[in-house]
Design a protein around this motif. Sequence first.
Motif, PDB file in Angstrom:
ATOM      1  N   ILE A 115      -5.759   2.710   1.608  1.00  0.00           N
ATOM      2  CA  ILE A 115      -5.841   2.798   0.154  1.00  0.00           C
ATOM      3  C   ILE A 115      -5.815   1.377  -0.407  1.00  0.00           C
ATOM      4  O   ILE A 115      -4.798   0.890  -0.908  1.00  0.00           O
ATOM      5  CB  ILE A 115      -4.703   3.673  -0.411  1.00  0.00           C
ATOM      6  CG1 ILE A 115      -4.741   5.053   0.255  1.00  0.00           C
ATOM      7  CG2 ILE A 115      -4.817   3.816  -1.926  1.00  0.00           C
ATOM      8  CD1 ILE A 115      -3.555   5.935  -0.083  1.00  0.00           C
ATOM      9  N   ILE A 116      -6.931   0.698  -0.269  1.00  0.00           N
ATOM     10  CA  ILE A 116      -7.077  -0.672  -0.745  1.00  0.00           C
ATOM     11  C   ILE A 116      -8.459  -0.832  -1.351  1.00  0.00           C
ATOM     12  O   ILE A 116      -9.353  -0.003  -1.141  1.00  0.00           O
ATOM     13  CB  ILE A 116      -6.887  -1.708   0.387  1.00  0.00           C
ATOM     14  CG1 ILE A 116      -7.955  -1.528   1.471  1.00  0.00           C
ATOM     15  CG2 ILE A 116      -5.492  -1.607   0.996  1.00  0.00           C
ATOM     16  CD1 ILE A 116      -7.919  -2.613   2.544  1.00  0.00           C
ATOM     17  N   ASN A 117      -8.619  -1.904  -2.127  1.00  0.00           N
ATOM     18  CA  ASN A 117      -9.931  -2.253  -2.654  1.00  0.00           C
ATOM     19  C   ASN A 117     -10.591  -3.319  -1.796  1.00  0.00           C
ATOM     20  O   ASN A 117     -11.721  -3.165  -1.354  1.00  0.00           O
ATOM     21  CB  ASN A 117      -9.813  -2.747  -4.103  1.00  0.00           C
ATOM     22  CG  ASN A 117      -9.495  -1.623  -5.052  1.00  0.00           C
ATOM     23  OD1 ASN A 117     -10.068  -0.541  -4.961  1.00  0.00           O
ATOM     24  ND2 ASN A 117      -8.567  -1.857  -5.970  1.00  0.00           N
ATOM     25  N   ASP A 118      -9.854  -4.411  -1.573  1.00  0.00           N
ATOM     26  CA  ASP A 118     -10.417  -5.562  -0.875  1.00  0.00           C
ATOM     27  C   ASP A 118      -9.327  -6.138   0.022  1.00  0.00           C
ATOM     28  O   ASP A 118      -8.241  -6.480  -0.469  1.00  0.00           O
ATOM     29  CB  ASP A 118     -10.869  -6.598  -1.902  1.00  0.00           C
ATOM     30  CG  ASP A 118     -11.541  -7.807  -1.279  1.00  0.00           C
ATOM     31  OD1 ASP A 118     -11.340  -8.061  -0.071  1.00  0.00           O
ATOM     32  OD2 ASP A 118     -12.255  -8.514  -2.013  1.00  0.00           O
ATOM     33  N   THR A 124      -7.409  -9.208  -1.190  1.00  0.00           N
ATOM     34  CA  THR A 124      -6.538  -9.172  -2.366  1.00  0.00           C
ATOM     35  C   THR A 124      -5.427  -8.135  -2.240  1.00  0.00           C
ATOM     36  O   THR A 124      -4.741  -7.854  -3.221  1.00  0.00           O
ATOM     37  CB  THR A 124      -7.354  -8.873  -3.638  1.00  0.00           C
ATOM     38  OG1 THR A 124      -7.927  -7.549  -3.539  1.00  0.00           O
ATOM     39  CG2 THR A 124      -8.444  -9.901  -3.846  1.00  0.00           C
ATOM     40  N   VAL A 125      -5.225  -7.591  -1.051  1.00  0.00           N
ATOM     41  CA  VAL A 125      -4.295  -6.476  -0.922  1.00  0.00           C
ATOM     42  C   VAL A 125      -2.875  -6.876  -1.287  1.00  0.00           C
ATOM     43  O   VAL A 125      -2.141  -6.101  -1.921  1.00  0.00           O
ATOM     44  CB  VAL A 125      -4.371  -5.856   0.494  1.00  0.00           C
ATOM     45  CG1 VAL A 125      -3.923  -6.829   1.577  1.00  0.00           C
ATOM     46  CG2 VAL A 125      -3.549  -4.571   0.571  1.00  0.00           C
ATOM     47  N   ASP A 179      -2.653  -7.319  -5.109  1.00  0.00           N
ATOM     48  CA  ASP A 179      -2.722  -6.010  -5.748  1.00  0.00           C
ATOM     49  C   ASP A 179      -1.404  -5.254  -5.585  1.00  0.00           C
ATOM     50  O   ASP A 179      -0.930  -4.594  -6.520  1.00  0.00           O
ATOM     51  CB  ASP A 179      -3.866  -5.192  -5.147  1.00  0.00           C
ATOM     52  CG  ASP A 179      -5.243  -5.759  -5.469  1.00  0.00           C
ATOM     53  OD1 ASP A 179      -5.338  -6.580  -6.401  1.00  0.00           O
ATOM     54  OD2 ASP A 179      -6.215  -5.375  -4.782  1.00  0.00           O
ATOM     55  N   LYS A 207      -9.278   3.375   7.503  1.00  0.00           N
ATOM     56  CA  LYS A 207      -9.043   4.108   6.261  1.00  0.00           C
ATOM     57  C   LYS A 207      -7.727   3.635   5.663  1.00  0.00           C
ATOM     58  O   LYS A 207      -6.651   3.867   6.232  1.00  0.00           O
ATOM     59  CB  LYS A 207      -8.976   5.611   6.517  1.00  0.00           C
ATOM     60  CG  LYS A 207     -10.265   6.238   7.013  1.00  0.00           C
ATOM     61  CD  LYS A 207     -10.092   7.728   7.230  1.00  0.00           C
ATOM     62  CE  LYS A 207     -11.362   8.374   7.759  1.00  0.00           C
ATOM     63  NZ  LYS A 207     -11.160   9.823   8.015  1.00  0.00           N
TER      64      LYS A 207
END
Length: 333
Positions: A4-7, A10-11, A14, A2
Amino acid sequence: MKKIINDPSTVVADALRGLAAAHGDLLDVRHDPAVVLRADAPVPRKVAVISGGGSGHEPLHGGFVGRGMLDAACPGAVFTSPTPDQVQDAVARTDGGAGALLIVKNYTGDVLNFETAAELAAADGVEVRTVVIDDDVAVQDSTYTAGRRGVGGTVLLEKLVGAAAERGVDLDGCEALARRVVGQVRSMGLALTPCTVPHAGEPSFTLGEDEMELGIGIHGEPGRRRVPAGTADEMVRALLEPILEDLPLAEGDRVLLFTNSMGGTPLIELYVAHGIAERLLAERGIRVERRLVGPYVTSLEMQGMSLTLLKLDDELVELWDAPVHTPALRWGV
């Protein structure tokens, strides 16, 4: 996992976009290659102080870019060294005509890539010096380094050398100061839980509910030994005693005590530990003259802490107190 990232792929990019949005008044964030610059770079006739390393240790290093500290930071992928072209670009963009000092944590990839970049920058006509910090007393060798690792002392080194460079100290003076600081700063850390690297998706190691890893590295490398988790007093003693064995201090000596969270340890626990460390040092007649407490060299969400001691003198106190204005450290402004 868990987070708080999208991918996971690309962290870092981002996060750099978020850093730019949050601190655009202080920073100029470039993305190809990834480099974090102070907004007014290059500063004419000033030594450029540059550092960097794998991401996941925030605010190290990008959070320490700004007046009185770093001119540039090179963020690698999570727990991965920056590339030579990042460092070379950082030197080119911050060169104010007085040369550049590279501050490198003692990890094999960092040392090799920064050395390569220094050679490339020298070929471009920039005088570059490199100082390697190896303040971790926990182990002599690890997965990531030959010799001692560079850990919490890096923050103190970047602040002190950054202050000197801001005052106009030349490249020889900044290098000599950096080597002196490296010689009198020591650190050690422990972990209560592992961390999870986003692209791995699972913890970097396992610990039992009643265990802690003593002498942990900032990438989750194993330390001196795995032991039962004890009280705060026992934990602080386990960190402080090896530091004091390695950094000879006499009654009456002055130190800066840096109590650092590895990312997941809350301040209430960190203050408990800091208070114990101050008491133990006072019992030995060692005077804590300056302090830093907080999450400044982290290992993602790892629960744990590290202690760093720097032996002080009047010059180092003056440089520590000098104004600094970065996203993560600011005073005197």
